[in-house]
Design a protein around this motif. Structure first.
Motif, short mmCIF file in Angstrom:
data_model
loop_
_atom_site.label_atom_id
_atom_site.label_comp_id
_atom_site.label_asym_id
_atom_site.label_seq_id
_atom_site.Cartn_x
_atom_site.Cartn_y
_atom_site.Cartn_z
N GLN A 82 0.85 -1.18 0.00
CA GLN A 82 0.00 0.00 0.00
C GLN A 82 0.89 1.23 0.00
OE1 GLN A 82 -3.47 0.29 -0.09
NE2 GLN A 82 -3.02 2.47 -0.36
N MET A 83 0.74 2.06 -1.02
CA MET A 83 1.59 3.24 -1.18
C MET A 83 0.74 4.49 -1.07
SD MET A 83 4.07 1.95 -4.27
CE MET A 83 2.77 2.04 -5.48
N ASN A 84 0.99 5.28 -0.04
CA ASN A 84 0.26 6.52 0.19
C ASN A 84 1.20 7.71 0.08
OD1 ASN A 84 -2.07 5.00 0.80
ND2 ASN A 84 -1.54 4.91 2.97
N SER A 85 0.62 8.88 -0.05
CA SER A 85 1.40 10.12 -0.14
C SER A 85 2.53 9.99 -1.17
CB SER A 85 1.99 10.47 1.24
OG SER A 85 0.98 10.60 2.20
N LEU A 86 2.17 9.51 -2.32
CA LEU A 86 3.17 9.25 -3.35
C LEU A 86 3.83 10.53 -3.84
CD1 LEU A 86 1.31 6.41 -5.21
CD2 LEU A 86 3.65 6.26 -4.35
N LYS A 87 5.10 10.41 -4.17
CA LYS A 87 5.92 11.52 -4.64
C LYS A 87 6.46 11.20 -6.04
CE LYS A 87 7.61 12.20 0.10
NZ LYS A 87 8.82 12.28 0.95
N PRO A 88 6.77 12.22 -6.81
CA PRO A 88 7.35 11.94 -8.15
C PRO A 88 8.58 11.05 -8.09
CG PRO A 88 6.68 14.24 -8.00
CD PRO A 88 6.50 13.66 -6.63
N GLU A 89 9.36 11.16 -7.02
CA GLU A 89 10.57 10.32 -6.90
C GLU A 89 10.26 8.87 -6.61
OE1 GLU A 89 9.90 13.20 -5.31
OE2 GLU A 89 10.69 13.17 -3.24
N ASP A 90 8.99 8.53 -6.40
CA ASP A 90 8.59 7.13 -6.26
C ASP A 90 8.38 6.46 -7.62
OD1 ASP A 90 6.56 8.13 -3.49
OD2 ASP A 90 8.49 7.08 -3.39
N THR A 91 8.45 7.25 -8.70
CA THR A 91 8.26 6.71 -10.04
C THR A 91 9.34 5.68 -10.35
OG1 THR A 91 7.19 8.71 -10.87
CG2 THR A 91 8.28 7.28 -12.49
N ALA A 92 8.91 4.48 -10.72
CA ALA A 92 9.84 3.37 -10.99
C ALA A 92 9.04 2.16 -11.43
CB ALA A 92 10.65 3.03 -9.73
N VAL A 93 9.75 1.15 -11.88
CA VAL A 93 9.17 -0.17 -12.04
C VAL A 93 9.34 -0.89 -10.70
CG1 VAL A 93 9.25 -2.38 -13.24
CG2 VAL A 93 9.67 -0.25 -14.50
N TYR A 94 8.25 -1.42 -10.20
CA TYR A 94 8.26 -2.09 -8.90
C TYR A 94 8.24 -3.60 -9.11
CZ TYR A 94 7.66 2.24 -6.33
OH TYR A 94 7.86 3.47 -5.77
N TYR A 95 9.15 -4.28 -8.41
CA TYR A 95 9.30 -5.72 -8.53
C TYR A 95 9.04 -6.38 -7.18
CZ TYR A 95 11.89 -4.57 -12.80
OH TYR A 95 12.27 -4.08 -14.04
N CYS A 96 8.38 -7.52 -7.22
CA CYS A 96 8.31 -8.33 -6.00
C CYS A 96 9.32 -9.46 -6.13
CB CYS A 96 6.91 -8.86 -5.73
SG CYS A 96 6.27 -10.06 -6.90
N ALA A 97 9.76 -9.96 -4.99
CA ALA A 97 10.81 -10.96 -4.96
C ALA A 97 10.58 -11.90 -3.78
CB ALA A 97 12.18 -10.30 -4.84
N ALA A 98 11.05 -13.13 -3.94
CA ALA A 98 10.91 -14.15 -2.91
C ALA A 98 12.27 -14.70 -2.54
CB ALA A 98 10.01 -15.28 -3.41
N ALA A 99 12.48 -14.85 -1.24
CA ALA A 99 13.73 -15.40 -0.72
C ALA A 99 13.45 -16.76 -0.10
CB ALA A 99 14.33 -14.45 0.31
N ALA A 100 14.12 -17.79 -0.60
CA ALA A 100 13.84 -19.15 -0.16
C ALA A 100 14.64 -19.54 1.07
CB ALA A 100 14.14 -20.13 -1.29
N LYS A 101 15.74 -18.87 1.34
CA LYS A 101 16.59 -19.26 2.46
C LYS A 101 15.91 -18.94 3.78
CE LYS A 101 20.70 -18.19 -0.25
NZ LYS A 101 19.94 -17.59 -1.34
N ALA A 102 16.14 -19.82 4.75
CA ALA A 102 15.61 -19.61 6.08
C ALA A 102 16.52 -18.66 6.83
CB ALA A 102 15.53 -20.94 6.82
N MET A 103 16.17 -17.36 6.76
CA MET A 103 17.01 -16.34 7.38
C MET A 103 16.12 -15.14 7.67
SD MET A 103 19.06 -15.05 4.01
CE MET A 103 19.76 -13.64 4.86
N PRO A 104 16.58 -14.20 8.50
CA PRO A 104 15.78 -13.00 8.75
C PRO A 104 15.53 -12.22 7.45
CG PRO A 104 17.50 -13.22 10.38
CD PRO A 104 17.79 -14.23 9.33
N ILE A 105 14.48 -11.43 7.44
CA ILE A 105 14.21 -10.62 6.26
C ILE A 105 15.37 -9.67 6.02
CG2 ILE A 105 11.71 -10.80 6.33
CD1 ILE A 105 11.61 -8.14 7.82
N THR A 106 15.56 -9.35 4.75
CA THR A 106 16.75 -8.62 4.37
C THR A 106 16.43 -7.60 3.28
OG1 THR A 106 18.98 -8.84 3.43
CG2 THR A 106 17.33 -10.42 2.69
#
Length: 125
Positions: A82-106
């Motif tokens: 959820q993206m609120n108060s968007l700014k022009p500098e937020d302009t980009a291609v947004y990617y989601c990604a998955a991490a399979a290793k059992a480790m803290p979020i990074t």
């Protein structure tokens, strides 16, 4: 191997909101820490936010803290941004990604194993 598909991008005026979704298939979604990254033209892909397998732990880049909220619904195999108060500098291609290793979020891009194709977010001033 998990497949990821982003949706929800678009054109919005500064100060507006968008909600991105990342639908996962082909794997056990709850086994993966998940993250959002973004890439503006001519720039490196940068970390935006991450969420743990059970959704209890989250991490944000300083540039989006207080404006963006990451969440997930493991029953629906879907992650959200959820993206609120968007700014022009937020302009980009947004990617989601998955991490399979059992480790803290990074926030480290190389720790993510699977990537979606991206969705364009454009914020006009």
């Amino acid at each position: 191997q998990v497949q990821l598909v982003e949706s929800g991008g678009g054109l919005v005026q500064a100060g507006g909101s968008l909600r991105l979704s990342c639908a996962a298939s082909g794997g056990t979604f709850s086994n993966y820490n998940m993250g959002w990254f973004r890439q503006a033209p001519g720039m490196e892909r940068e970390f935006v936010s991450a969420i743990s397998r059970n959704g209890r732990n989250t991490l944000y880049a300083d540039s989006v803290k207080g404006r963006f909220t990451i969440s997930r619904d493991n029953a629906k195999n879907t992650m959200y941004l959820q993206m609120n108060s968007l700014k022009p500098e937020d302009t980009a291609v947004y990617y989601c990604a998955a991490a399979a290793k059992a480790m803290p979020i990074t926030n480290t891009r190389s720790q993510y194993d699977y990537w979606g194709q991206g969705t364009q977010v454009t914020v006009s001033s």
